[in-house]
Enzyme design. Structure first.
Site, PDB file in Angstrom:
ATOM      1  N   LYS A 187     -40.336  -6.497 -39.849  1.00 50.45           N
ATOM      2  CA  LYS A 187     -40.597  -5.685 -41.038  1.00 50.45           C
ATOM      3  C   LYS A 187     -40.627  -6.575 -42.277  1.00 50.45           C
ATOM      4  O   LYS A 187     -39.692  -7.321 -42.546  1.00 50.45           O
ATOM      5  CB  LYS A 187     -39.516  -4.617 -41.240  1.00 50.45           C
ATOM      6  CG  LYS A 187     -39.908  -3.650 -42.358  1.00 50.45           C
ATOM      7  CD  LYS A 187     -38.775  -2.766 -42.839  1.00 50.45           C
ATOM      8  CE  LYS A 187     -37.920  -3.386 -43.899  1.00 50.45           C
ATOM      9  NZ  LYS A 187     -38.611  -3.682 -45.161  1.00 50.45           N
ATOM     10  N   GLU A 263     -29.155 -14.603 -43.022  1.00 50.21           N
ATOM     11  CA  GLU A 263     -29.358 -15.693 -43.979  1.00 50.21           C
ATOM     12  C   GLU A 263     -29.355 -15.031 -45.342  1.00 50.21           C
ATOM     13  O   GLU A 263     -30.296 -14.310 -45.683  1.00 50.21           O
ATOM     14  CB  GLU A 263     -30.692 -16.391 -43.661  1.00 50.21           C
ATOM     15  CG  GLU A 263     -30.714 -17.823 -44.090  1.00 50.21           C
ATOM     16  CD  GLU A 263     -31.304 -17.958 -45.464  1.00 50.21           C
ATOM     17  OE1 GLU A 263     -30.510 -17.875 -46.429  1.00 50.21           O
ATOM     18  OE2 GLU A 263     -32.518 -18.130 -45.565  1.00 50.21           O
ATOM     19  N   CYS A 297     -32.750 -18.467 -52.205  1.00 54.94           N
ATOM     20  CA  CYS A 297     -31.363 -18.218 -51.811  1.00 54.94           C
ATOM     21  C   CYS A 297     -30.515 -19.454 -52.084  1.00 54.94           C
ATOM     22  O   CYS A 297     -29.326 -19.363 -52.328  1.00 54.94           O
ATOM     23  CB  CYS A 297     -31.307 -17.824 -50.346  1.00 54.94           C
ATOM     24  SG  CYS A 297     -32.308 -18.866 -49.292  1.00 54.94           S
ATOM     25  N   GLU A 394     -25.109 -14.038 -57.962  1.00 58.61           N
ATOM     26  CA  GLU A 394     -26.453 -14.588 -57.745  1.00 58.61           C
ATOM     27  C   GLU A 394     -27.429 -13.885 -58.692  1.00 58.61           C
ATOM     28  O   GLU A 394     -27.544 -12.663 -58.679  1.00 58.61           O
ATOM     29  CB  GLU A 394     -26.867 -14.341 -56.290  1.00 58.61           C
ATOM     30  CG  GLU A 394     -28.225 -14.915 -55.964  1.00 58.61           C
ATOM     31  CD  GLU A 394     -28.576 -14.782 -54.483  1.00 58.61           C
ATOM     32  OE1 GLU A 394     -28.488 -13.667 -53.950  1.00 58.61           O
ATOM     33  OE2 GLU A 394     -28.952 -15.797 -53.878  1.00 58.61           O
TER      34      GLU A 394
HETATM   35  P1  NAI Z   1     -32.670  -6.781 -49.876  1.00 63.53           P
HETATM   36  O1  NAI Z   1     -31.691  -7.597 -49.128  1.00 63.53           O
HETATM   37  O2  NAI Z   1     -32.299  -5.352 -50.099  1.00 63.53           O
HETATM   38  O3  NAI Z   1     -34.087  -6.818 -49.134  1.00 63.53           O
HETATM   39  C1  NAI Z   1     -34.463  -7.772 -48.177  1.00 63.53           C
HETATM   40  C2  NAI Z   1     -35.080  -7.079 -46.972  1.00 63.53           C
HETATM   41  O4  NAI Z   1     -34.139  -6.185 -46.408  1.00 63.53           O
HETATM   42  C3  NAI Z   1     -36.319  -6.252 -47.284  1.00 63.53           C
HETATM   43  O5  NAI Z   1     -37.219  -6.351 -46.205  1.00 63.53           O
HETATM   44  C4  NAI Z   1     -35.755  -4.843 -47.365  1.00 63.53           C
HETATM   45  O6  NAI Z   1     -36.720  -3.849 -47.094  1.00 63.53           O
HETATM   46  C5  NAI Z   1     -34.701  -4.896 -46.274  1.00 63.53           C
HETATM   47  N1  NAI Z   1     -33.634  -3.902 -46.401  1.00 63.53           N
HETATM   48  C6  NAI Z   1     -33.107  -3.369 -47.539  1.00 63.53           C
HETATM   49  N2  NAI Z   1     -32.149  -2.478 -47.240  1.00 63.53           N
HETATM   50  C7  NAI Z   1     -32.055  -2.435 -45.897  1.00 63.53           C
HETATM   51  C8  NAI Z   1     -31.230  -1.696 -44.984  1.00 63.53           C
HETATM   52  N3  NAI Z   1     -30.326  -0.811 -45.405  1.00 63.53           N
HETATM   53  N4  NAI Z   1     -31.391  -1.920 -43.662  1.00 63.53           N
HETATM   54  C9  NAI Z   1     -32.288  -2.813 -43.207  1.00 63.53           C
HETATM   55  N5  NAI Z   1     -33.099  -3.518 -44.024  1.00 63.53           N
HETATM   56  C10 NAI Z   1     -32.986  -3.333 -45.352  1.00 63.53           C
HETATM   57  O7  NAI Z   1     -32.942  -7.509 -51.249  1.00 63.53           O
HETATM   58  P2  NAI Z   1     -33.689  -7.003 -52.596  1.00 63.53           P
HETATM   59  O8  NAI Z   1     -33.166  -5.681 -53.021  1.00 63.53           O
HETATM   60  O9  NAI Z   1     -35.132  -7.141 -52.417  1.00 63.53           O
HETATM   61  O10 NAI Z   1     -33.184  -8.097 -53.627  1.00 63.53           O
HETATM   62  C11 NAI Z   1     -31.887  -7.988 -54.202  1.00 63.53           C
HETATM   63  C12 NAI Z   1     -31.187  -9.313 -54.280  1.00 63.53           C
HETATM   64  O11 NAI Z   1     -31.050  -9.838 -52.982  1.00 63.53           O
HETATM   65  C13 NAI Z   1     -31.894 -10.394 -55.057  1.00 63.53           C
HETATM   66  O12 NAI Z   1     -31.675 -10.287 -56.424  1.00 63.53           O
HETATM   67  C14 NAI Z   1     -31.274 -11.621 -54.460  1.00 63.53           C
HETATM   68  O13 NAI Z   1     -30.034 -11.847 -55.077  1.00 63.53           O
HETATM   69  C15 NAI Z   1     -31.052 -11.243 -53.014  1.00 63.53           C
HETATM   70  N6  NAI Z   1     -32.116 -11.741 -52.125  1.00 63.53           N
HETATM   71  C16 NAI Z   1     -31.870 -12.864 -51.385  1.00 63.53           C
HETATM   72  C17 NAI Z   1     -32.861 -13.405 -50.601  1.00 63.53           C
HETATM   73  C18 NAI Z   1     -32.631 -14.642 -49.789  1.00 63.53           C
HETATM   74  O14 NAI Z   1     -33.566 -15.396 -49.571  1.00 63.53           O
HETATM   75  N7  NAI Z   1     -31.442 -14.858 -49.280  1.00 63.53           N
HETATM   76  C19 NAI Z   1     -34.213 -12.832 -50.541  1.00 63.53           C
HETATM   77  C20 NAI Z   1     -34.344 -11.608 -51.291  1.00 63.53           C
HETATM   78  C21 NAI Z   1     -33.324 -11.110 -52.071  1.00 63.53           C
END
Ligand code: NAI
Ligand code: MG
Length: 496
Positions: A187, A263, A297, A394
């Site tokens: 996804k 990650e 990240c 972050e």
């Molecule tokens: P998120 O962690 O919510 O989203 C990342 C992925 O997880 C997306 O595909 C989203 O659809 C999915 N997701 C969200 N909620 C879920 C759930 N309950 N169950 C399963 N999958 C789910 O991150 P978001 O809201 O886009 O960004 C928020 C913060 O997260 C950013 O400000 C940053 O701090 C961090 N982040 C870190 C990343 C990294 O590379 N480690 C990448 C993206 C965001």
């Protein structure tokens, strides 16, 4: 609604798939829902794609299970390698299209997006090489038993990826999973669904059988949650926020105890010692925080500079930052494009506001860039203390803090004072300092005299709350295999 559309980008025009890619077919979602993806450069919708819900996840998991037990189980490891290698070649052939999609949908500079595609093809090719080199051991215990281990695939893998490196994360997830004989339901992030769908067309061209790779667009709370709690998904690999990582781990615990690798985020220290080559250090510190608009990240967001060079460093760093060209991702000299979404833009501006309110000094930036699109000026805060929100959380944007330190012991302690442990870096010309400090920093990756230098051959992942498991390199294979021990008795009955 047609399941493809012609899309014009400033660099190329191409045919964009819009459906869900399930069992080798392009389909509409069961509920008939779609959602728009936005161009962060002009805040306008690009196109609508099909939105997967729990029922679509279920159909995709069934397809992946059928392929896992059927066609993929019968495909020789070396053939899997050939297919992955072909896929890598197709990524290279389609670099201009894939990169243009990334720049359109995510906002990253086209020049950087091309690097991402090259790293994605490199990753796929690297794992292609592993496909026929995965094997167990023969273990001698006694003369009446023959023991061996098999490294078997885990099964159907759910893969949930973020929006900051859409095509690169696709490759990091698909490469090791397929090399080891798993099938996947991947996804994408709702902010950036487009490049993954295009890459699915390349899977078809590479001859990867139907059902082995299933790509769905959808939201986290619906489609993502359905993957994490599905009773027939054997493993979830997730990249994203720590808070969502926790939710996924809970969903796994409450459903079928699927294996989970995570990650997650970071708040990485980037340390510059008095004896560093200052010009090189400034270049790496700048790249460490402002690359990909700070949406990494592993971003080096907490900068620590030793007192002997602090004043000189700040001035030179500000001058270097002023040279970062912020603007249209499709312009040749652009280094920094817009943040990915309105939500991220607002979050980051909120952190900047919090920094100002808590009394930190804005050395440069601190405002929106321009009037259209989610652009933010590269921002440096000084005069910070460890308890400020901008030092603890972050930010995931082009915002860093710079602090002065006196001694090595002090900076190791301050560097480690975070719940995260993804990455860290230090800049010094003293070999002993480099090794001592690297050994003392609690992080999965430590860079010395560089930053953000990732290689598909070198493992990447987090200490502490930055994650579970390692991606990339040989280490990632362990996430996608399970060890079976087989014990064959050569002697007769033991107990009469
Ligand atoms: P998120 O962690 O919510 O989203 C990342 C992925 O997880 C997306 O595909 C989203 O659809 C999915 N997701 C969200 N909620 C879920 C759930 N309950 N169950 C399963 N999958 C789910 O991150 P978001 O809201 O886009 O960004 C928020 C913060 O997260 C950013 O400000 C940053 O701090 C961090 N982040 C870190 C990343 C990294 O590379 N480690 C990448 C993206 C965001
Ligand atoms: Mg978008």
């Amino acid at each position: 609604m047609s399941l493809t559309a012609k899309i014009e980008t400033p660099s190329i025009t191409y045919e964009q798939p819009l459906g869900l890619y399930i069992d080798g077919k392009w389909v509409k979602s069961v509920e008939g829902k779609t959602f728009e993806t936005i161009n962060p450069t002009n805040e306008k919708p690009i196109i609508s794609v099909q939105e997967a819900g729990p029922e679509d996840v279920d159909i995709a998991v069934k397809a992946a299970r059928k392929a896992f037990n059927g066609v993929w189980a019968k495909t020789d490891p070396s053939t899997r390698g050939v297919m992955l290698s072909k896929l890598a070649d197709l990524f290279d052939e389609h670099v201009d299209t894939l990169a243009a999609i990334e720049s359109l949908d995510n906002g990253k500079a086209l020049s950087m997006a091309k690097v991402d595609v090259g790293l994605a093809s490199g990753c796929l090719r690297y794992y292609a090489g592993w496909a026929d080199k995965i094997h167990g051991k023969v273990i001698d215990t006694d003369h009446e038993t023959f023991n061996y281990t098999r490294h078997e695939p885990v099964g159907v893998c759910g893969q949930i990826i973020p929006w900051n490196f859409p095509i690169l994360m696709w490759a990091w997830k698909i490469g090791p999973a397929l090399a080891t004989g798993n099938t996947v339901v991947l996804k994408t992030a709702e902010q950036t669904p487009l490049s993954a769908l295009y890459a699915a067309t390349l899977c078809e061209k590479a001859g990867i059988p139907a059902g082995v790779v299933n790509i769905i667009s959808g939201f986290g709370k619906t489609a993502g949650a359905a993957i994490a709690s599905h009773m027939d998904v054997d493993k979830v690999a997730f990249t994203g926020s720590t808070i969502t990582g926790r939710t996924i781990l809970q969903a796994a615990a409450k459903s079928n105890l699927k294996k989970v690798t995570l990650e997650l985020g970071g708040k990485s220290p980037n340390i510059v010692f008095n004896d560093a080559n200052i010009e090189d250090a400034i270049s790496w510190v700048n790249f460490g925080i402002f690359f990909n608009h700070g949406q990494c990240c592993c971003a080096g967001s907490r900068i620590y500079v030793q007192s002997g060079i602090y004043d000189k460093f700040i001035e030179a760093f500000k001058a270097r930052t002023a040279k970062n060209v912020v603007g249209d991702p499709f312009a040749a000299d652009t280094f920094q494009g817009p943040q990915v979404s309105k939500l991220q833009y607002d979050r980051i501006m909120g952190y900047i506001q919090s920094g100002k309110e808590s009394g930190a000094k804005v050395e440069t930036g601190g405002e929106r860039h321009g009037t259209e699109g989610y652009f933010i000026q590269p921002t440096i805060f000084s005069g910070v203390s460890e308890d400020m929100k901008i030092m603890q959380e972050e930010i995931f944007g082009p915002v860093c803090t710079i602090s002065k330190f006196e001694t090595e012991d002090e900076v190791i302690k301050r560097g480690n004072e975070t719940t995260y442990g993804l990455a860290a870096a230090l800049h010094t010309t003293d070999l002993n300092t480099a090794i001592r400090v690297s050994n003392s920093l609690k992080a999965g990756t430590v860079w010395v005299n560089c930053y953000n230098m990732l290689s598909y051959q070198v493992p990447f992942g987090g200490f502490k709350e930055s994650g579970i498991g390692r991606e990339l390199g040989k280490y990632a294979l362990a996430n996608y295999t399970q060890v079976k021990s087989v014990r064959i008795r050569l002697g007769g009955a033991l107990f009469g």
